[in-house]
Design an enzyme around this catalytic site. Structure first.
Site, mmCIF file in Angstrom:
data_model
loop_
_atom_site.group_PDB
_atom_site.id
_atom_site.type_symbol
_atom_site.label_atom_id
_atom_site.label_comp_id
_atom_site.label_asym_id
_atom_site.label_seq_id
_atom_site.Cartn_x
_atom_site.Cartn_y
_atom_site.Cartn_z
ATOM 1 N N VAL A 134 0.779 -1.177 0.070
ATOM 2 C CA VAL A 134 0.085 -0.052 0.034
ATOM 3 C C VAL A 134 1.011 1.243 -0.002
ATOM 4 O O VAL A 134 1.850 1.223 0.736
ATOM 5 C CB VAL A 134 -0.831 -0.230 1.314
ATOM 6 C CG1 VAL A 134 -1.798 1.546 1.165
ATOM 7 C CG2 VAL A 134 -1.915 -1.303 1.079
ATOM 8 N N ALA A 179 4.178 4.111 3.147
ATOM 9 C CA ALA A 179 3.935 2.989 2.620
ATOM 10 C C ALA A 179 4.022 1.759 3.600
ATOM 11 O O ALA A 179 4.531 1.845 4.582
ATOM 12 C CB ALA A 179 4.792 2.514 1.202
ATOM 13 N N LYS A 180 3.555 0.657 3.374
ATOM 14 C CA LYS A 180 3.645 -0.357 3.781
ATOM 15 C C LYS A 180 3.176 -1.822 3.176
ATOM 16 O O LYS A 180 2.303 -1.604 2.172
ATOM 17 C CB LYS A 180 2.820 -0.582 5.218
ATOM 18 C CG LYS A 180 3.359 -1.289 6.303
ATOM 19 C CD LYS A 180 4.242 -0.403 7.170
ATOM 20 C CE LYS A 180 4.689 -1.171 8.528
ATOM 21 N NZ LYS A 180 5.294 -0.162 9.474
ATOM 22 N N GLY A 181 3.788 -2.991 3.306
ATOM 23 C CA GLY A 181 3.180 -4.066 2.641
ATOM 24 C C GLY A 181 3.841 -5.388 3.428
ATOM 25 O O GLY A 181 4.534 -5.384 4.202
ATOM 26 N N ASP A 220 10.246 -5.089 9.044
ATOM 27 C CA ASP A 220 9.030 -4.956 10.004
ATOM 28 C C ASP A 220 9.152 -6.270 10.546
ATOM 29 O O ASP A 220 9.845 -6.907 10.662
ATOM 30 C CB ASP A 220 7.871 -4.484 9.295
ATOM 31 C CG ASP A 220 6.765 -4.074 10.221
ATOM 32 O OD1 ASP A 220 6.977 -3.054 10.875
ATOM 33 O OD2 ASP A 220 5.538 -4.418 10.053
#
Ligand code: NAD
Length: 513
Positions: A134, A179-181, A220
């Site tokens: 995202v 962002a992150k995913g 993460d």
């Protein structure tokens, strides 16, 4: 509340995402955020969902108890031990050809491993996993955010985490977006070779979406520096100028372009904010006491640094249990027990001999100066906040305090250093790693920490000035642009700072049509 918000709230069902955006909505109302900017920030720029397939190797999975009765007579199979890789979920993966030349007794696909019980053989097969990226906002710079490998992820969760990165990079004042995913997978159920294959395939599919000037992943939950190394290789493989692309991921090992100080950065930043909180009261952490939830990367490093500043650790709660010693816990000794003890596979504080075991229900009620939640979100609920006997909660974890918890803390006069500044050390040093990669430089840990200290403390002071409505220009910080003419809580103040910095980009650059 603005009419815009009322409309959008009525239209949208309440989700974990809309709930998580409440602080944003509140701060946006308070500062009268430009409506178009607000709409840009309410939803991510892009939501990517895709699938990755990986060939799983043959594995031995413990046979459920209810199926063991008909195999009681099955003799031991002696497989070659170095051909099996034990997984944390209790299974074994055939690393090499463990069966060749081995003594195997198998019936209906079940065999008995010597001293390890009955296992079912699951033949190797390809498996498909759901993957995400995202990209929330890039007004201030390239998208930036971690890669999570966990079984409980969802699009809504990644939307929340990506938006949080947008706020955090703005508060840290680094020229990056949010962002992150990640992948919906329990990484403990894969062998190291399978994890490598999964990571390479994920980056293969992600490659058109990321890049050192476009979107920069980082570790993460469930990923680490070694996963970043694999992502780097997959991204740069075959590229003519691959060294110039090193900044495509951060959180790398220092030997392949990672920054000194990155591993400790989040704990270090947290300790700097706590030090600044004491300084504001004309004192230092020396002689204070703290309790800590989570003894992982953030918690163990924050504890080490705070104890170095003279604060005493009284109790720790982690996934394995809770320990307490009213005379203080030696952080270096506990770190040794958790991280340098090969039999402590789960890296837990449970079983540490120099402290007593207490129930988790007693943990948060221990009298102390500082509570450091550095594990999960949603831990300090309203009822938990009622039991706290501390002066300060400094949030190392993301979202450890619920909105109810916030209200109780405020009513009881317990101060808060909110997550988006308290744990911004990690992303700040990630930015330093990215600059070092771009410039082909390598900074010392001292240089990294000096920059980090200055950055975290000055941004923290700006947030404090916004909260107290005391705009100032001093030698170390300038909050003149940000105060809003009234007193607000620290969490709102942090969001005000983020939104004002992001809004400035839209106001000064305008919108592309
Ligand atoms: P980690 O995996 O290294 O450690 C997590 C710790 O939480 C472990 O000690 C684990 O035992 C504990 N824990 C897990 N489940 C628990 C439970 N049910 N009860 C009590 N303790 C439990 O993770 P980390 O990198 O230290 O991250 C911790 C938190 O900080 C997360 O919320 C993460 O999102 C946030 N954070 C981390 C960074 C970073 O740079 N690592 C940066 C910003 C925010």
């Amino acid at each position: 509340m603005s009419s815009h918000t009322q409309e959008s709230k009525a239209e949208k069902r309440s989700t974990i995402y809309t709930e998580a955006m409440e602080v944003f909505q509140h701060a946006a109302d308070l500062i009268g955020l430009d409506n178009r900017v607000r709409m840009e920030l309410e939803e991510p720029d892009y939501e990517h969902i895709f699938y990755v397939t990986v060939k799983l190797h043959t594995r031995l999975v413990p046979l459920p108890k209810e199926e063991t009765a008909k195999f009681t007579d099955l003799g031991d199979s002696e497989l070659l031990p170095d051909g099996l890789e034990p997984l944390l979920d209790g299974s074994y993966v055939f690393k090499r050809r463990a069966l060749i030349g081995a003594n195997v007794q198998m019936r209906d696909g079940v065999l008995r491993l010597k001293n390890k019980g009955l296992h079912k053989v699951i033949p190797g097969r390809p498996e498909t996993y759901k993957a995400y990226r995202v990209q929330h906002n890039q007004a201030r710079g390239p998208y930036k955010g971690g890669i999570r490998y966990h079984q409980d992820v969802s699009l809504d969760l990644f939307k929340i985490l990506a938006a949080e990165m947008t706020w955090k990079t703005a508060i840290a004042d680094v020229p990056l977006g949010g962002a992150k995913g990640g992948i919906k997978i329990d990484p403990r159920s894969l062998s190291s070779e399978e994890l490598e294959a999964l990571t390479l395939r994920y980056m293969y599919k992600l490659k058109p979406l990321v890049g050192p000037n476009l979107d920069i992943p980082a570790p993460d939950v469930g990923t680490d520096a070694s996963i970043m190394g694999l992502m780097l290789r997959q991204y740069t493989d075959g590229e003519r100028e691959h060294h110039s692309l090193r900044g495509v991921v951060t959180g790398k090992d220092t030997r392949i372009g990672g920054s000194e100080g990155r591993v400790k950065a989040t704990g270090q930043g947290l300790a700097y904010t706590v030090q600044e909180w004491f300084l504001d009261r004309g004192t230092t952490p020396a002689g204070s006491t703290f309790i800590l939830q989570g003894f992982g990367n953030v918690g163990s490093n924050a504890a080490e640094i705070l104890s170095g500043m003279g604060s005493k650790l009284l109790a720790v709660n982690d996934a394995g249990g809770t320990i307490y010693n009213p005379n203080g816990i030696d952080v270096a000794d506990l770190t040794e027990y958790v991280y340098n003890n090969p039999s402590n596979l789960r890296r837990t504080i449970a079983g540490y001999p120099k402290a007593q075991v207490i129930p988790k229900s007693d943990f948060f009620a221990i009298p102390c100066d500082i509570v450091l939640p550095c594990a999960l979100n949603g831990e300090i609920t309203g009822p938990v906040a009622e039991t706290l006997k501390c002066k300060l909660v400094a949030e190392g974890a993301n979202g450890p305090t619920t909105p109810d918890g916030d209200r109780v803390l405020a009513a009881r006069g317990i101060e808060l250093i909110p997550d988006i500044i308290a744990n911004a050390g990690g992303v700040t040093v990630s930015y330093y790693e990215w600059i070092q990669n771009k410039r082909m430089e390598h900074w010392s840990e001292l240089e990294v920490n000096q920059r980090l200290e200055q950055a975290i403390k000055s941004n923290y002071r700006i947030i404090r000035d916004i909260a107290r409505n005391t705009p100032r220009r001093t030698a170390t910080h300038n909050s003149m642009r940000y105060a809003i003419g009234k007193v607000v809580d620290m969490r709102t103040a942090a969001m005000v700072l983020a939104l004002k910095r992001i809004e400035a980009h839209y106001q000064l650059e305008g919108f592309s049509q």
